[in-house]
Write an enzyme that holds these catalytic residues in place. Structure first.
Site, PDB file in Angstrom:
ATOM      1  N   ARG A   1      26.453  38.863  39.390  1.00  0.00           N
ATOM      2  CA  ARG A   1      26.431  40.148  40.070  1.00  0.00           C
ATOM      3  C   ARG A   1      24.639  41.492  39.527  1.00  0.00           C
ATOM      4  O   ARG A   1      24.939  42.238  39.361  1.00  0.00           O
ATOM      5  CB  ARG A   1      27.390  41.026  39.316  1.00  0.00           C
ATOM      6  CG  ARG A   1      28.332  40.572  40.601  1.00  0.00           C
ATOM      7  CD  ARG A   1      30.041  42.019  40.234  1.00  0.00           C
ATOM      8  NE  ARG A   1      30.789  41.802  41.424  1.00  0.00           N
ATOM      9  CZ  ARG A   1      31.824  42.756  41.629  1.00  0.00           C
ATOM     10  NH1 ARG A   1      31.662  43.208  40.701  1.00  0.00           N
ATOM     11  NH2 ARG A   1      32.330  42.294  42.559  1.00  0.00           N
TER      12      ARG A   1
ATOM     13  N   ASP B   1      35.245  59.298  39.505  1.00  0.00           N
ATOM     14  CA  ASP B   1      34.694  58.011  39.807  1.00  0.00           C
ATOM     15  C   ASP B   1      33.830  57.497  38.386  1.00  0.00           C
ATOM     16  O   ASP B   1      33.320  58.783  37.718  1.00  0.00           O
ATOM     17  CB  ASP B   1      33.537  56.803  40.794  1.00  0.00           C
ATOM     18  CG  ASP B   1      33.969  55.695  41.048  1.00  0.00           C
ATOM     19  OD1 ASP B   1      34.958  55.202  41.706  1.00  0.00           O
ATOM     20  OD2 ASP B   1      33.750  54.718  39.912  1.00  0.00           O
TER      21      ASP B   1
HETATM   22  C1  LIG Z   1      38.163  49.038  44.097  1.00  0.00           C
HETATM   23  S1  LIG Z   1      37.365  50.903  44.253  1.00  0.00           S
HETATM   24  C2  LIG Z   1      38.921  52.544  45.084  1.00  0.00           C
HETATM   25  C3  LIG Z   1      38.655  52.654  45.689  1.00  0.00           C
HETATM   26  C4  LIG Z   1      39.942  54.049  46.287  1.00  0.00           C
HETATM   27  N1  LIG Z   1      40.897  54.535  45.522  1.00  0.00           N
HETATM   28  C5  LIG Z   1      40.151  53.460  47.254  1.00  0.00           C
HETATM   29  O1  LIG Z   1      41.544  52.814  47.300  1.00  0.00           O
HETATM   30  O2  LIG Z   1      39.411  52.680  48.243  1.00  0.00           O
HETATM   31  C6  LIG Z   1      37.689  51.184  41.756  1.00  0.00           C
HETATM   32  C7  LIG Z   1      37.007  52.136  41.414  1.00  0.00           C
HETATM   33  O3  LIG Z   1      37.222  52.726  40.361  1.00  0.00           O
HETATM   34  C8  LIG Z   1      35.994  53.256  39.698  1.00  0.00           C
HETATM   35  N2  LIG Z   1      36.487  52.859  38.310  1.00  0.00           N
HETATM   36  C9  LIG Z   1      36.978  51.559  37.555  1.00  0.00           C
HETATM   37  N3  LIG Z   1      37.219  51.574  36.495  1.00  0.00           N
HETATM   38  C10 LIG Z   1      37.457  53.083  36.321  1.00  0.00           C
HETATM   39  C11 LIG Z   1      37.449  54.017  34.767  1.00  0.00           C
HETATM   40  N4  LIG Z   1      37.472  53.252  33.809  1.00  0.00           N
HETATM   41  N5  LIG Z   1      37.364  54.953  35.166  1.00  0.00           N
HETATM   42  C12 LIG Z   1      37.299  55.468  36.935  1.00  0.00           C
HETATM   43  N6  LIG Z   1      36.734  55.077  37.667  1.00  0.00           N
HETATM   44  C13 LIG Z   1      36.797  53.609  37.546  1.00  0.00           C
HETATM   45  C14 LIG Z   1      35.254  51.960  40.390  1.00  0.00           C
HETATM   46  O4  LIG Z   1      34.001  52.639  39.582  1.00  0.00           O
HETATM   47  C15 LIG Z   1      35.321  51.973  41.559  1.00  0.00           C
HETATM   48  O5  LIG Z   1      35.178  52.805  42.769  1.00  0.00           O
END
Ligand SMILES: C[S@@+](CC[C@H](N)C(=O)[O-])C[C@H]1O[C@@H](n2cnc3c(N)ncnc32)[C@H](O)[C@@H]1O
Length: 280
Positions: free
Chosen positions: A39, A149
């Site tokens: 990545r 996010d």
């Molecule tokens: C796989 S996506 C899920 C998006 C959406 N909730 C869905 O289910 O389609 C996970 C998201 O969590 C965010 N994320 C990861 N760690 C985080 C944190 N500590 N605080 C806030 N967001 C976080 C990532 O940036 C990413 O956009």
């Protein structure tokens, strides 16, 4: 120069994995080393550096600046999302949750929803379409959605609300006609944008779920926390759910991803479906 984000008392990869865990809660076991290298490869080349180790050293020391740290966090996080992902949740909101809220005449019908870990906004805008449809059906209520996010570039994308026609394929054709705008410009033929009526009610903010406090109202009706707990270790999962629970109004709903239901074990929450919880 930005402050260092890690003490360098281990090899760069180990220090980096620890720093990411501390900053984001995301657990990166040693088995993810090849994935991390893959990545970050473009950034190593971009900076003209000889190897990932040198690049990580520079990131950790802060010498590449905060913007590079934001970029790294964005590359490390998994932002996969889609419109109407896990459709059963949206169906449950239309069929069960909204009628329950609208039937409660003691409450001012202003619905507050929060897509915590919103990624680029598909979840929040899918919910916006569901709520707008209820209004069209004649239910008088007001609503607002907050999307948060960790990733700064992903939040900027969510605010632009521009998606490819491929991304919006899961949206029902009637909803597509009502809530997605197309452009006359042939260069933008493969893109759509969420209509201003929905964009006005959906706000996005950068926020880290690892923070001890969230600058968000404490009477939220529905919180989506989907497909993010899986990246955290057990203690962090419990802490995040506990903090989010404090932002739900009594009777409010917490919805997690299909593989995350077992992560939620708090006594103040009642399980109404395997992945849907209600604050007592
Ligand atoms: C796989 S996506 C899920 C998006 C959406 N909730 C869905 O289910 O389609 C996970 C998201 O969590 C965010 N994320 C990861 N760690 C985080 C944190 N500590 N605080 C806030 N967001 C976080 C990532 O940036 C990413 O956009």
């Amino acid at each position: 120069m930005t402050q260092p984000i890690a003490r360098r008392d281990a090899d760069p990869m180990t220090s980096f994995r620890q720093a990411i865990h501390r900053m984001t809660g995301i657990s990166l076991p040693a088995t993810k080393t090849a994935l991390i290298e893959q990545r970050l490869r473009r950034r190593v080349v971009h900076h003209g550096l000889p190897c990932t180790g040198t690049y990580l050293d520079r990131v950790l020391s802060g010498s590449l600046g905060q913007a590079e740290i934001d970029t790294v966090v964005d590359l490390i996080t998994t932002n996969t999302t889609s419109f109407f992902r896990e459709r059963a949740h949206f169906d449950h909101i239309s069929a069960e949750i909204l009628p329950a809220i609208l039937a409660d005449r003691r409450r001012k019908p202003r619905l507050k929803c929060w897509s915590a870990a919103s990624s680029e906004g598909a979840e929040a805008y899918s919910l916006a379409m569901v709520l707008a449809e209820q209004q069209r059906a004649g239910h008088a209520f007001d609503w607002a959605i907050l999307g948060t996010d960790l990733s700064v570039p992903i939040i900027e994308k969510a605010r632009r609300a521009v998606y490819s026609t491929e991304q919006v394929a899961p949206v029902d054709p009637i909803l597509r006609r009502r809530y997605l705008m197309t452009s006359d410009d042939p260069a933008l033929r493969d893109q759509v944008r969420i209509v201003p009526e929905l964009r006005r009610r959906v706000l996005f903010r950068q926020m880290n779920l690892m923070d001890a406090r969230y600058p968000v109202d404490r009477d939220v009706d529905i919180i989506f926390l989907r497909n993010v707990l899986i990246y955290f270790d057990l203690q962090d999962r419990q802490d995040v759910v506990r903090r989010l629970q404090g932002h739900l109004r009594p009777g409010g709903w917490l919805i997690v991803g299909h593989s995350e239901g077992m992560s939620v074990t708090l006594s103040g929450l009642e399980r109404v479906r395997p992945t849907i919880f209600r604050k007592l």
